[in-house]
Design a protein around this motif. Structure first.
Motif, mmCIF file in Angstrom:
data_model
loop_
_atom_site.group_PDB
_atom_site.id
_atom_site.type_symbol
_atom_site.label_atom_id
_atom_site.label_comp_id
_atom_site.label_asym_id
_atom_site.label_seq_id
_atom_site.Cartn_x
_atom_site.Cartn_y
_atom_site.Cartn_z
ATOM 1 N N GLY A 28 -12.594 -3.713 3.603
ATOM 2 C CA GLY A 28 -13.107 -2.644 4.437
ATOM 3 C C GLY A 28 -11.996 -1.939 5.188
ATOM 4 O O GLY A 28 -10.810 -2.238 5.032
ATOM 5 N N SER A 29 -12.374 -0.979 6.022
ATOM 6 C CA SER A 29 -11.399 -0.100 6.664
ATOM 7 C C SER A 29 -10.404 -0.860 7.530
ATOM 8 O O SER A 29 -9.280 -0.417 7.728
ATOM 9 C CB SER A 29 -12.127 0.934 7.532
ATOM 10 N N ARG A 30 -10.787 -1.985 8.069
ATOM 11 C CA ARG A 30 -9.903 -2.684 8.998
ATOM 12 C C ARG A 30 -8.891 -3.582 8.304
ATOM 13 O O ARG A 30 -8.070 -4.204 8.971
ATOM 14 C CB ARG A 30 -10.737 -3.490 10.002
ATOM 15 N N ASN A 31 -8.935 -3.658 6.991
ATOM 16 C CA ASN A 31 -7.999 -4.542 6.312
ATOM 17 C C ASN A 31 -7.870 -4.188 4.831
ATOM 18 O O ASN A 31 -8.833 -4.313 4.076
ATOM 19 C CB ASN A 31 -8.467 -5.990 6.463
ATOM 20 N N GLN A 32 -6.678 -3.761 4.417
ATOM 21 C CA GLN A 32 -6.403 -3.501 3.011
ATOM 22 C C GLN A 32 -4.963 -3.926 2.711
ATOM 23 O O GLN A 32 -4.110 -3.900 3.598
ATOM 24 C CB GLN A 32 -6.576 -2.022 2.664
ATOM 25 N N ILE A 33 -4.697 -4.280 1.453
ATOM 26 C CA ILE A 33 -3.346 -4.608 1.017
ATOM 27 C C ILE A 33 -2.964 -3.706 -0.149
ATOM 28 O O ILE A 33 -3.708 -3.602 -1.126
ATOM 29 C CB ILE A 33 -3.204 -6.081 0.598
ATOM 30 N N PHE A 34 -1.804 -3.072 -0.029
ATOM 31 C CA PHE A 34 -1.234 -2.242 -1.075
ATOM 32 C C PHE A 34 0.035 -2.921 -1.591
ATOM 33 O O PHE A 34 0.643 -3.727 -0.880
ATOM 34 C CB PHE A 34 -0.875 -0.855 -0.538
ATOM 35 N N SER A 35 0.457 -2.585 -2.801
ATOM 36 C CA SER A 35 1.697 -3.156 -3.321
ATOM 37 C C SER A 35 2.385 -2.165 -4.239
ATOM 38 O O SER A 35 1.763 -1.240 -4.776
ATOM 39 C CB SER A 35 1.429 -4.468 -4.068
ATOM 40 N N LEU A 36 3.693 -2.370 -4.417
ATOM 41 C CA LEU A 36 4.492 -1.509 -5.278
ATOM 42 C C LEU A 36 5.576 -2.357 -5.936
ATOM 43 O O LEU A 36 6.320 -3.066 -5.247
ATOM 44 C CB LEU A 36 5.135 -0.383 -4.460
ATOM 45 N N TYR A 42 5.895 4.410 0.014
ATOM 46 C CA TYR A 42 7.181 3.819 0.375
ATOM 47 C C TYR A 42 8.271 4.741 -0.141
ATOM 48 O O TYR A 42 8.364 4.989 -1.347
ATOM 49 C CB TYR A 42 7.328 2.423 -0.235
ATOM 50 N N GLN A 43 9.058 5.286 0.789
ATOM 51 C CA GLN A 43 10.101 6.257 0.470
ATOM 52 C C GLN A 43 9.541 7.383 -0.401
ATOM 53 O O GLN A 43 10.148 7.837 -1.367
ATOM 54 C CB GLN A 43 11.289 5.570 -0.228
ATOM 55 N N GLY A 44 8.341 7.834 -0.030
ATOM 56 C CA GLY A 44 7.717 8.956 -0.704
ATOM 57 C C GLY A 44 6.962 8.618 -1.973
ATOM 58 O O GLY A 44 6.306 9.483 -2.546
ATOM 59 N N THR A 45 7.037 7.353 -2.427
ATOM 60 C CA THR A 45 6.302 6.948 -3.633
ATOM 61 C C THR A 45 4.932 6.416 -3.249
ATOM 62 O O THR A 45 4.829 5.461 -2.483
ATOM 63 C CB THR A 45 7.066 5.858 -4.401
ATOM 64 N N ASP A 46 3.885 7.060 -3.770
ATOM 65 C CA ASP A 46 2.518 6.640 -3.477
ATOM 66 C C ASP A 46 2.278 5.226 -4.005
ATOM 67 O O ASP A 46 2.591 4.930 -5.164
ATOM 68 C CB ASP A 46 1.551 7.633 -4.121
ATOM 69 N N MET A 47 1.731 4.359 -3.178
ATOM 70 C CA MET A 47 1.475 2.984 -3.600
ATOM 71 C C MET A 47 0.126 2.839 -4.297
ATOM 72 O O MET A 47 -0.268 1.732 -4.668
ATOM 73 C CB MET A 47 1.574 2.039 -2.398
ATOM 74 N N GLY A 48 -0.581 3.966 -4.503
ATOM 75 C CA GLY A 48 -1.814 3.943 -5.275
ATOM 76 C C GLY A 48 -2.981 3.352 -4.517
ATOM 77 O O GLY A 48 -2.992 3.293 -3.288
ATOM 78 N N ALA A 49 -3.977 2.910 -5.263
ATOM 79 C CA ALA A 49 -5.181 2.338 -4.651
ATOM 80 C C ALA A 49 -4.882 0.960 -4.086
ATOM 81 O O ALA A 49 -3.983 0.254 -4.544
ATOM 82 C CB ALA A 49 -6.296 2.246 -5.693
ATOM 83 N N ALA A 50 -5.647 0.573 -3.075
ATOM 84 C CA ALA A 50 -5.497 -0.752 -2.477
ATOM 85 C C ALA A 50 -5.729 -1.835 -3.523
ATOM 86 O O ALA A 50 -6.661 -1.756 -4.321
ATOM 87 C CB ALA A 50 -6.465 -0.916 -1.317
ATOM 88 N N LYS A 51 -4.868 -2.848 -3.536
ATOM 89 C CA LYS A 51 -5.025 -3.962 -4.464
ATOM 90 C C LYS A 51 -6.049 -4.966 -3.963
ATOM 91 O O LYS A 51 -6.633 -5.723 -4.735
ATOM 92 C CB LYS A 51 -3.678 -4.662 -4.670
ATOM 93 N N ALA A 52 -6.234 -5.020 -2.653
ATOM 94 C CA ALA A 52 -7.226 -5.917 -2.050
ATOM 95 C C ALA A 52 -7.766 -5.241 -0.802
ATOM 96 O O ALA A 52 -7.014 -4.602 -0.075
ATOM 97 C CB ALA A 52 -6.603 -7.271 -1.704
ATOM 98 N N SER A 53 -9.062 -5.361 -0.572
ATOM 99 C CA SER A 53 -9.665 -4.666 0.557
ATOM 100 C C SER A 53 -10.883 -5.408 1.073
ATOM 101 O O SER A 53 -11.681 -5.916 0.300
ATOM 102 C CB SER A 53 -10.081 -3.248 0.148
#
Length: 214
Positions: free
Chosen positions: A63-71, A50-61
């Protein structure tokens, strides 16, 4: 003010691409959190910023068709979410920002297999007055909310590849278990859902009720 959703945005692309970009506003208040649900046909090289800031590893996943990231505390104003992936045929994303939030906390994932039109996930929140954000994906023409107590944030249909995505939220007043549920129009092996807890900023909420004279 109590924890509240400030904005949302979504996007998809059906071409063979390596990046999906869409703008979402994070506002200017203190104590903000952005959550982004993404997916594609492959996990290879997935990353979200987000605006160049890496949101890191997925917080919830699930599999490939569904992941959630947060910042937490993202850059203020309207900025780009960039979802990159090295080997995608199609990509989708759904973002929401919350103000007067604490952090993201409990996460839960599940996958509904063949023969399931109901896509659900159980999540146990750690804190009172948390917002549960979910992101559902189905290899189907559409998805609909199964539970009217969930608030629809947004959904989109991806016609060529016959996929649909949706995101919703639920305010969990008392910490504990909650099931988030959607319905897909057909049964497939590719139906997925993930969920994440966005906590309330306790100090901000206390100041709100003090100003209200409660």
């Amino acid at each position: 003010m109590p924890l509240a959703r400030f904005s949302q945005a979504q996007a998809f692309d059906e071409a063979s691409i390596t990046s999906l970009t869409f703008a979402v506003s994070s506002g200017t208040n203190a104590n903000r959190v952005i959550v982004v649900g993404v997916g594609s046909n492959s996990l290879t090289g997935q990353a979200v910023s987000y605006q160049g800031t890496d949101m890191g590893a997925a917080k919830a996943s699930s599999g490939s068709r569904n992941q959630i990231f947060s910042l937490n505390d993202p850059t203020t104003g309207s900025n780009d979410v960039v979802f990159s992936q090295t080997n995608a045929t199609f990509m989708w994303g759904s973002a929401a920002t919350y103000q007067d939030a604490g952090t993201t906390s409990a996460t839960a994932t599940t996958s509904a297999g063949s023969g399931d039109t109901d896509i659900s996930v159980s999540i146990t929140t750690n804190n009172n007055n948390s917002m549960i954000f979910d992101f559902a994906v189905a290899n189907a023409a559409n998805v609909t909310l199964n539970d009217s107590s969930q608030t629809l944030i947004q959904k989109q249909e991806i016609p060529t590849n016959d996929f649909a995505t949706g995101s919703s939220q639920f305010l969990q007043v008392t910490a504990g278990a909650r099931t988030m549920t959607w319905a897909a129009s057909v049964n497939t092996d590719f139906d997925r859902i993930s969920a994440i807890e966005v906590t309330e900023d306790v100090a901000a909420a206390a100041n709100h009720w003090l100003l209200m004279g409660v």
